[in-house]
Design a protein around this motif. Structure first.
Motif, mmCIF file in Angstrom:
data_model
loop_
_atom_site.group_PDB
_atom_site.id
_atom_site.type_symbol
_atom_site.label_atom_id
_atom_site.label_comp_id
_atom_site.label_asym_id
_atom_site.label_seq_id
_atom_site.Cartn_x
_atom_site.Cartn_y
_atom_site.Cartn_z
ATOM 1 N N THR A 184 71.922 83.963 46.127
ATOM 2 C CA THR A 184 71.620 84.140 44.710
ATOM 3 C C THR A 184 71.280 82.797 44.079
ATOM 4 O OG1 THR A 184 73.073 86.070 44.590
ATOM 5 C CG2 THR A 184 72.477 85.025 42.507
ATOM 6 N N ALA A 185 72.027 81.765 44.411
ATOM 7 C CA ALA A 185 71.724 80.424 43.892
ATOM 8 C C ALA A 185 70.393 79.926 44.442
ATOM 9 C CB ALA A 185 72.854 79.450 44.243
ATOM 10 N N GLN A 186 70.088 80.238 45.700
ATOM 11 C CA GLN A 186 68.798 79.849 46.264
ATOM 12 C C GLN A 186 67.661 80.504 45.493
ATOM 13 O OE1 GLN A 186 69.505 81.044 50.341
ATOM 14 N NE2 GLN A 186 69.994 78.943 50.960
ATOM 15 N N TYR A 187 67.827 81.777 45.173
ATOM 16 C CA TYR A 187 66.825 82.498 44.391
ATOM 17 C C TYR A 187 66.652 81.864 43.004
ATOM 18 C CZ TYR A 187 64.896 85.962 41.281
ATOM 19 O OH TYR A 187 64.148 86.578 40.323
ATOM 20 N N LEU A 188 67.768 81.616 42.321
ATOM 21 C CA LEU A 188 67.707 81.058 40.967
ATOM 22 C C LEU A 188 67.146 79.634 40.972
ATOM 23 C CD1 LEU A 188 71.036 82.553 39.629
ATOM 24 C CD2 LEU A 188 68.705 83.212 38.959
ATOM 25 N N LEU A 189 67.455 78.860 41.994
ATOM 26 C CA LEU A 189 66.877 77.520 42.109
ATOM 27 C C LEU A 189 65.373 77.620 42.368
ATOM 28 C CD1 LEU A 189 67.385 74.478 42.082
ATOM 29 C CD2 LEU A 189 67.872 74.619 44.543
ATOM 30 N N TRP A 245 62.978 77.819 48.593
ATOM 31 C CA TRP A 245 64.243 78.449 48.198
ATOM 32 C C TRP A 245 64.114 79.966 48.107
ATOM 33 C CZ3 TRP A 245 68.183 75.944 49.467
ATOM 34 C CH2 TRP A 245 68.224 74.556 49.368
ATOM 35 N N LEU A 246 62.960 80.460 47.693
ATOM 36 C CA LEU A 246 62.759 81.911 47.623
ATOM 37 C C LEU A 246 62.679 82.520 49.020
ATOM 38 C CD1 LEU A 246 60.270 82.056 44.628
ATOM 39 C CD2 LEU A 246 62.688 82.720 44.624
ATOM 40 N N ILE A 247 62.082 81.801 49.968
ATOM 41 C CA ILE A 247 62.049 82.257 51.364
ATOM 42 C C ILE A 247 63.468 82.380 51.895
ATOM 43 C CG2 ILE A 247 61.486 81.531 53.738
ATOM 44 C CD1 ILE A 247 58.890 80.283 52.546
ATOM 45 N N LEU A 248 64.269 81.344 51.671
ATOM 46 C CA LEU A 248 65.651 81.364 52.153
ATOM 47 C C LEU A 248 66.468 82.461 51.471
ATOM 48 C CD1 LEU A 248 66.232 77.518 52.354
ATOM 49 C CD2 LEU A 248 66.220 79.116 54.282
ATOM 50 N N ILE A 293 59.557 88.655 44.475
ATOM 51 C CA ILE A 293 59.374 87.417 43.705
ATOM 52 C C ILE A 293 58.804 86.321 44.606
ATOM 53 C CG2 ILE A 293 60.545 85.611 42.388
ATOM 54 C CD1 ILE A 293 60.309 88.239 40.874
ATOM 55 N N ARG A 294 59.322 86.213 45.818
ATOM 56 C CA ARG A 294 58.801 85.227 46.775
ATOM 57 C C ARG A 294 57.309 85.435 46.979
ATOM 58 N NH1 ARG A 294 60.156 86.797 52.523
ATOM 59 N NH2 ARG A 294 58.375 88.101 52.023
ATOM 60 N N ASP A 295 56.913 86.685 47.184
ATOM 61 C CA ASP A 295 55.501 86.991 47.419
ATOM 62 C C ASP A 295 54.651 86.748 46.173
ATOM 63 O OD1 ASP A 295 56.305 87.648 49.971
ATOM 64 O OD2 ASP A 295 56.174 89.820 49.662
ATOM 65 N N ALA A 296 55.203 87.018 44.995
ATOM 66 C CA ALA A 296 54.462 86.776 43.752
ATOM 67 C C ALA A 296 54.213 85.284 43.549
ATOM 68 C CB ALA A 296 55.219 87.362 42.562
ATOM 69 N N VAL A 297 55.212 84.461 43.834
ATOM 70 C CA VAL A 297 55.036 83.011 43.706
ATOM 71 C C VAL A 297 54.013 82.522 44.721
ATOM 72 C CG1 VAL A 297 56.193 80.770 43.980
ATOM 73 C CG2 VAL A 297 57.292 82.590 42.660
ATOM 74 N N ALA A 298 54.007 83.098 45.911
ATOM 75 C CA ALA A 298 53.072 82.681 46.957
ATOM 76 C C ALA A 298 51.617 82.902 46.550
ATOM 77 C CB ALA A 298 53.366 83.415 48.259
ATOM 78 N N ALA A 321 56.149 75.019 52.696
ATOM 79 C CA ALA A 321 57.390 75.672 52.253
ATOM 80 C C ALA A 321 58.071 76.383 53.415
ATOM 81 C CB ALA A 321 57.084 76.658 51.129
ATOM 82 N N GLN A 322 57.286 77.063 54.247
ATOM 83 C CA GLN A 322 57.856 77.751 55.403
ATOM 84 C C GLN A 322 58.487 76.767 56.375
ATOM 85 O OE1 GLN A 322 54.348 79.897 56.618
ATOM 86 N NE2 GLN A 322 54.959 81.745 55.498
#
Length: 200
Positions: free
Chosen positions: A111-116, A136-139, A155-160, A171-172
């Motif tokens: 959750t912290a990884q997502y928020l970061l 961080w979204l990948i992790l 969200i990860r895919d949207a940022v990508a 990032a990967q």
């Protein structure tokens, strides 16, 4: 950060699909934070902190969580970051929030990884950096529980979609090389702030 810096003009426009998803996820994260208490809390401090948060008593939740965060508890660090980001029970401060998210994220809290990752995407408390955001979204998506995994992945895919292939590859690579850190706490920010700043 001065109050006028907290909202950029582009943040006041119509909600984008990414913002709508992020808003829905904020509610989900609040519920995740109030989920089952962590094991091992002395005298039920963690349970009392979650109960206070669930009741909306953010001042009590902050008072109970902050000492746990300073002891290196990753879940408490993530929650303290969330309290600071949203100004619940503590003054709103994106820099302090990002710092607590960083401590918890480095220990492997999804959750912290997502928020970061969101903080790096929006530049809230940290400089905008799509590569770090994506890392961080990948992790977070890889380590999330069943309930959060789909949302974190969207969200990860949207940022990508905002990134070049080279940025995504970088990032990967960073995500693959990442290893959880032992518990640690942030360098106190107030050492570099004006004397009138009170940390808690």
């Amino acid at each position: 950060m001065r109050p006028e810096e907290t909202l950029r003009p582009e943040e006041t426009s119509r909600p984008t699909p990414l913002r709508r998803i992020a808003g829905a996820l904020t509610l989900a994260l609040a519920l995740a934070f109030t989920g089952p208490a962590l094991a091992g809390g002395k005298d039920g401090t963690q349970s009392r902190a979650y109960a206070a948060y669930a009741k909306g008593d953010y001042v009590t939740a902050a008072a109970l969580l902050i000492p746990l965060a300073w002891q290196g508890d990753a879940k408490a660090q993530g929650m303290v970051g969330y309290l600071y980001e949203n100004g619940k029970g503590v003054p709103q401060d994106f820099v302090v929030a990002a710092q607590w998210y960083g401590c918890a994220a480095e220990q492997g809290d999804p959750t912290a990884q997502y928020l970061l990752g969101l903080a790096y995407d929006k530049g809230r408390g940290v400089p905008i950096d799509v590569v770090l955001s994506q890392k961080w979204l990948i992790l977070a998506a890889a380590r999330a529980g069943k309930q959060e995994r789909d949302t974190f992945t969207r969200i990860r895919d949207a940022v990508a979609t905002k990134m070049s292939r080279a940025q995504i590859a970088a990032a990967q690579e960073q995500a693959i090389l990442w290893m959880p850190a032992p518990p640690y706490v942030p360098q106190p920010l107030w050492l570099n702030r004006p004397r009138s700043f009170t940390p808690f």
